[in-house]
Design a protein around this motif. Structure first.
Motif, mmCIF file in Angstrom:
data_model
loop_
_atom_site.group_PDB
_atom_site.id
_atom_site.type_symbol
_atom_site.label_atom_id
_atom_site.label_comp_id
_atom_site.label_asym_id
_atom_site.label_seq_id
_atom_site.Cartn_x
_atom_site.Cartn_y
_atom_site.Cartn_z
ATOM 1 N N THR A 1 0.814 -1.214 0.000
ATOM 2 C CA THR A 1 0.000 0.000 0.000
ATOM 3 C C THR A 1 0.848 1.264 0.000
ATOM 4 O O THR A 1 0.408 2.301 -0.502
ATOM 5 N N THR A 2 2.054 1.198 0.576
ATOM 6 C CA THR A 2 2.893 2.404 0.631
ATOM 7 C C THR A 2 3.433 2.779 -0.735
ATOM 8 O O THR A 2 3.877 3.908 -0.946
ATOM 9 N N GLN A 3 3.403 1.833 -1.682
ATOM 10 C CA GLN A 3 3.895 2.090 -3.020
ATOM 11 C C GLN A 3 2.763 2.440 -3.997
ATOM 12 O O GLN A 3 3.023 2.669 -5.168
ATOM 13 N N ASP A 4 1.518 2.448 -3.503
ATOM 14 C CA ASP A 4 0.367 2.750 -4.349
ATOM 15 C C ASP A 4 -0.111 4.149 -3.995
ATOM 16 O O ASP A 4 -0.466 4.433 -2.843
ATOM 17 N N PRO A 5 -0.094 5.113 -4.956
ATOM 18 C CA PRO A 5 -0.462 6.509 -4.645
ATOM 19 C C PRO A 5 -1.879 6.651 -4.098
ATOM 20 O O PRO A 5 -2.182 7.638 -3.435
ATOM 21 N N ARG A 6 -2.751 5.691 -4.350
ATOM 22 C CA ARG A 6 -4.112 5.785 -3.836
ATOM 23 C C ARG A 6 -4.196 5.543 -2.343
ATOM 24 O O ARG A 6 -5.126 6.003 -1.673
ATOM 25 N N PHE A 7 -3.210 4.796 -1.804
ATOM 26 C CA PHE A 7 -3.332 4.392 -0.409
ATOM 27 C C PHE A 7 -2.134 4.802 0.451
ATOM 28 O O PHE A 7 -2.140 4.592 1.658
ATOM 29 N N ALA A 8 -1.094 5.362 -0.156
ATOM 30 C CA ALA A 8 0.134 5.660 0.587
ATOM 31 C C ALA A 8 -0.117 6.621 1.743
ATOM 32 O O ALA A 8 0.523 6.526 2.802
#
Length: 640
Positions: free
Chosen positions: A105-112
C-alpha cells in the motif's frame, strides 16, 4: 509470476469505462438484504476465520460498503465494526471486475497517505474478492490484510479459496434475505386471515392442520394448537364427524376441492351450522404443497331456509283455500264488474255488492297508487289487442296491510272489434312474494359469501407465492386467473347486486361468453365473433364453461390467434336436437404444426369439467390455420 499479483487499475482491463451499474442501484440492493448494523453471526465469523488461516493473514473482514461508511459484518484482527468510507480500500475494490490485490500500500499513490496505512493498524497488503449479487451489483468484499507487504501476492490456491468463501458469504446473505421476506409474507398473511370474518385454516399436503386464524379460536374457545393435526374433527357434532372425515379423506386422495356443511361446536357448547371449504395449492409440477380453507357460520342462513320452507308450505295452503282466489267478469260497455266472495274479500268489498256488480272506480282506492298507472296500461293493452292479460299489483287493507295479488284474464270483443267483456281471476300471492323476497335475500347473501371466499383464496394464493420461485409464482398467477374466471361466471349467473349483472332467469350462453371474453376483445367484431344459437345457462354449467372458455382464451392470447393483431376467433353455437354444439375456431395466428406435445393442467381440468360436470364431449382439431374445438353438451345440463 502470480496472475493476481500487483495493483489493478480501478477501471479494470477495459480501460477508462465506468461500471455498468449506478451507485443508487448498488445501495438499493445492499439495503434489500437488511444486514447493516446487525450483530455478529457465527456463519459469517467462521468464514473470516477460515479466510485468515488459508491466506496466512492476521486480518480478515466481511466488508459491506454503505453510502458514507464501511460496515464489517464479520472481522478478525481489526477490533472495530465500521470505519469511515474515506479510509476504505474496499471502496476501490468494488470498482474492479473481480479480485483486487495491492501488494504494498505504501507504493500505491491511492493508499500511501491513508491513515490506516501510515498509522495503526499499519496496513501494507490487501486482497479482496467481490461480494456481488446475481445481477452483478457489488455489495462489498471478503478481504484479507497484512501488516507486511507481499510482493508475491496470493497463491492461486489462496485466490481460489477467497473466491469460494466470497460466494459462501453471498449464499448466507441470500438465505438471510429469503428468511426475512418469508417472515414478512407470513405476517401479512396472518394479518389478512385474522381480519377475515370467516374462520381460516391451512394444512400440510397430508391434511394435518397446522394453522388457524384468530376467528377460529374466538368461535370455538379451544386452547391454541389443540386442534392441530386431526384434532379438528372432534369439534363437529357427533352425527357429522364420520361424514366430514370421509369427505376430507376423499379430497386428500383426489385433490378435488373440499366442501361440506356440518355443525361446529361454539365456545358456549352450542352447535351451529357451518360451511367448510378448502382448495389445494400446487407447485409447478402439480404436486399439492398446502391446503387453504375456511369455515363460515351459516346458522342464520339455515334458519332462513327453514323459515322459507314453512312459508312455502303456508303458501301452498293459502293457494288451496277458496277465499284466497276470486273470479270476476267486467262488462266493459256498461262499466259493471261482478265477482264472487273470494274477489270481494281481496278487495275489501261486501260480497252482496260484488254479486250485484259495481263500477270499476269503486275498486280503484284499494289498489296501491304506485301500481295503478302500470295496471291501467296493461288493462288497456289487453282490451286493445285481445291478448292474454296478466298483472301483479298490491292491494291496501286497513286490517291486513298490503297484499300482493296476480290477476289473469282476457277481453272479448264484438264483431266490430269493440271490447265487451273482460273476465278472469285474481289470486292472493302475498305469501309467495314474501317467500321470493326471502329466497332472493338468501341468494344474495350466499352470492356475497361465495365472492368473499373467492377473494380470500385468491389473496392466500398471492401471499403464499410471494418470495417463491418464478415457477411457483407463474402457477399461482394461473390459478388466480382461473379463480377470477369462476368468480366472473358466478357473478353473471348469480349477481348479488342490481348493477352486477342480469337476473338469473335471463342468463344465457352468449351473455356468459361476453362476460368472460371481454378482456380479450369480445367487443371488437374483428377479433372475437359470437354466432349462431343462444341458450340459457345455469349456475353449475356456468362454472365448468368458465374454465373451458378461460383456458381457450388464455391459450389463444399466448400462443394462438389472439397473439397476433390480425388473428381472430369465431365462436358458433348450434342446437342439435336435445344437445347443443359449441365450435371455437381460430384463424390468422401462428401456423400450427400439429397437436401440442404436452397438455397443461388447465386444459386437463377444462376437459374433465366438460365430461364430468356437463356430461358432454370435447374434441380438438389442429389444422395449420389454427385450433378448432368442438364441444357438445346436453341442453338439459346447460340449464342446470
Amino acid at each position: 509470476m502470480n496472475a493476481f499479483r500487483g495493483p489493478v487499475n480501478e477501471t479494470g482491463a477495459g480501460g477508462s469505462q465506468g461500471p455498468a451499474w449506478s451507485e443508487a442501484q448498488r445501495l438499493s440492493a445492499l439495503e434489500s438484504y437488511g444486514v447493516l448494523d446487525t450483530p455478529p453471526e457465527r456463519a459469517f465469523d467462521e468464514v473470516v476465520e477460515l479466510a485468515a488461516q488459508l491466506c496466512a493473514a492476521p486480518i480478515a473482514v466481511v466488508n459491506l460498503i454503505s453510502e458514507h461508511r464501511q460496515f464489517f459484518k464479520a472481522e478478525i484482527g481489526l477490533g472495530v465494526r465500521e470505519t469511515p468510507l474515506d479510509v476504505s480500500i474496499c471502496a476501490h475494490a468494488i470498482l474492479q471486475p473481480d479480485l483486487f490485490v495491492v501488494t504494498d500500500t505504501t507504493q500505491d499513490p491511492r493508499f500511501a497517505a491513508n491513515p490506516m496505512v501510515t498509522g495503526a493498524p499499519h496496513l501494507r497488503f490487501y486482497a479482496g474478492s467481490l461480494l456481488k449479487t446475481e445481477e452483478g451489483l457489488p455489495l462489498g468484499t471478503l478481504c484479507v490484510l497484512d501488516h507486511k507487504p507481499r510482493p508475491e501476492g496470493l497463491t492461486e490456491q489462496q485466490a481460489f479459496a477467497l473466491h469460494v468463501l466470497a460466494r459462501q458469504v453471498m449464499a448466507q446473505l441470500e438465505l438471510r434475505r429469503a428468511l426475512a421476506e418469508r417472515e414478512a409474507s407470513e405476517r401479512r398473511f396472518r394479518v389478512l386471515a385474522d381480519a377475515m370474518p370467516q374462520m381460516v385454516w391451512s394444512t400440510l399436503p397430508d391434511g394435518a392442520h397446522d394453522y388457524y386464524n384468530a376467528r377460529w379460536y374466538d368461535f370455538t374457545g379451544v386452547p391454541f394448537g389443540s386442534t392441530d393435526g386431526a384434532g379438528w374433527n372432534g369439534m363437529f357434532h357427533p352425527e357429522d364427524q364420520g361424514r366430514a372425515w370421509e369427505r376430507w379423506r376423499h379430497s386428500l386422495e383426489t385433490g378435488e376441492p373440499y366442501e361440506i356443511e356440518y355443525r361446529l361446536r361454539r365456545a358456549d357448547g352450542v352447535y351451529r351450522w357451518a360451511l367448510g371449504r378448502a382448495m389445494p395449492v400446487r407447485d409447478s409440477q402439480g404436486r399439492i404443497e398446502r391446503w387453504f380453507g375456511t369455515c363460515t357460520d351459516i346458522e342464520d342462513i339455515k334458519a332462513t331456509e327453514d323459515a322459507l320452507r314453512i312459508s312455502e308450505e303456508r303458501l301452498r295452503l293459502a293457494l288451496g283455500a277458496a277465499e284466497m282466489i276470486g273470479t270476476f267478469v267486467w262488462d266493459a260497455a256498461q262499466d259493471r264488474l261482478t265477482a264472487d266472495p273470494g274477489f270481494a274479500r281481496l278487495f275489501g268489498q261486501a260480497p252482496e255488492a260484488m254479486g250485484s256488480g259495481v263500477r270499476l272506480a269503486v275498486l280503484v282506492p284499494r289498489i296501491d297508487p304506485d301500481d295503478l298507472a302500470r295496471l291501467r296500461r296493461q288493462i288497456g293493452a289487453a282490451m286493445e289487442t285481445g291478448s292474454a292479460f296478466e298483472a301483479e299489483f298490491r292491494l291496501r287493507h286497513k286490517a291486513e296491510g298490503t297484499r300482493w295479488v296476480v290477476a289473469r284474464g282476457r277481453c272479448a270483443h264484438d264483431a266490430a272489434g269493440r271490447p265487451v267483456r273482460f273476465s278472469g281471476a285474481v289470486v292472493d300471492i302475498t305469501e309467495r312474494k314474501r317467500a321470493e323476497e326471502g329466497q332472493e335475500l338468501l341468494a344474495r347473501e350466499l352470492s356475497h359469501r361465495i365472492k368473499n371466499i373467492f377473494t380470500v383464496i385468491g389473496g392466500m394464493v398471492t401471499l403464499s407465492a410471494s418470495g417463491t420461485s418464478p415457477e411457483v409464482r407463474g402457477f399461482a398467477n394461473s390459478l388466480r386467473r382461473r379463480l377470477n374466471a369462476l368468480a366472473a361466471a358466478h357473478e353473471y349467473v348469480r349477481p348479488h347486486s342490481a348493477e352486477s349483472g342480469p337476473a338469473a332467469t335471463e342468463t344465457t350462453l352468449r351473455g356468459l361468453l361476453a362476460t368472460l371474453l371481454a378482456p380479450y376483445g369480445v367487443e371488437e367484431a374483428a377479433r372475437i365473433e359470437l354466432l349462431g344459437d343462444d341458450v340459457p345457462v345455469g349456475v353449475k354449467a356456468a362454472t365448468s364453461l368458465a374454465l373451458i372458455l378461460h383456458e381457450l382464451a388464455t391459450n389463444a392470447a399466448k400462443y394462438g390467434a389472439l397473439s397476433r393483431p390480425e388473428g381472430s376467433v369465431t365462436i358458433e353455437g348450434a342446437r342439435l336436437g336435445e344437445r347443443f354444439g359449441l365450435t371455437w375456431r381460430e384463424s390468422g395466428g401462428p401456423e400450427v404444426e400439429g397437436p401440442p406435445v404436452r397438455r397443461g393442467f388447465g386444459t386437463i381440468l377444462a376437459e374433465r369439467g366438460a365430461i364430468t360436470q356437463l356430461g358432454g364431449s370435447i374434441a380438438q382439431d389442429w389444422p395449420r390455420e389454427g385450433l378448432v374445438l368442438r364441444l357438445e353438451v346436453p341442453l338439459a345440463r346447460l340449464a342446470y
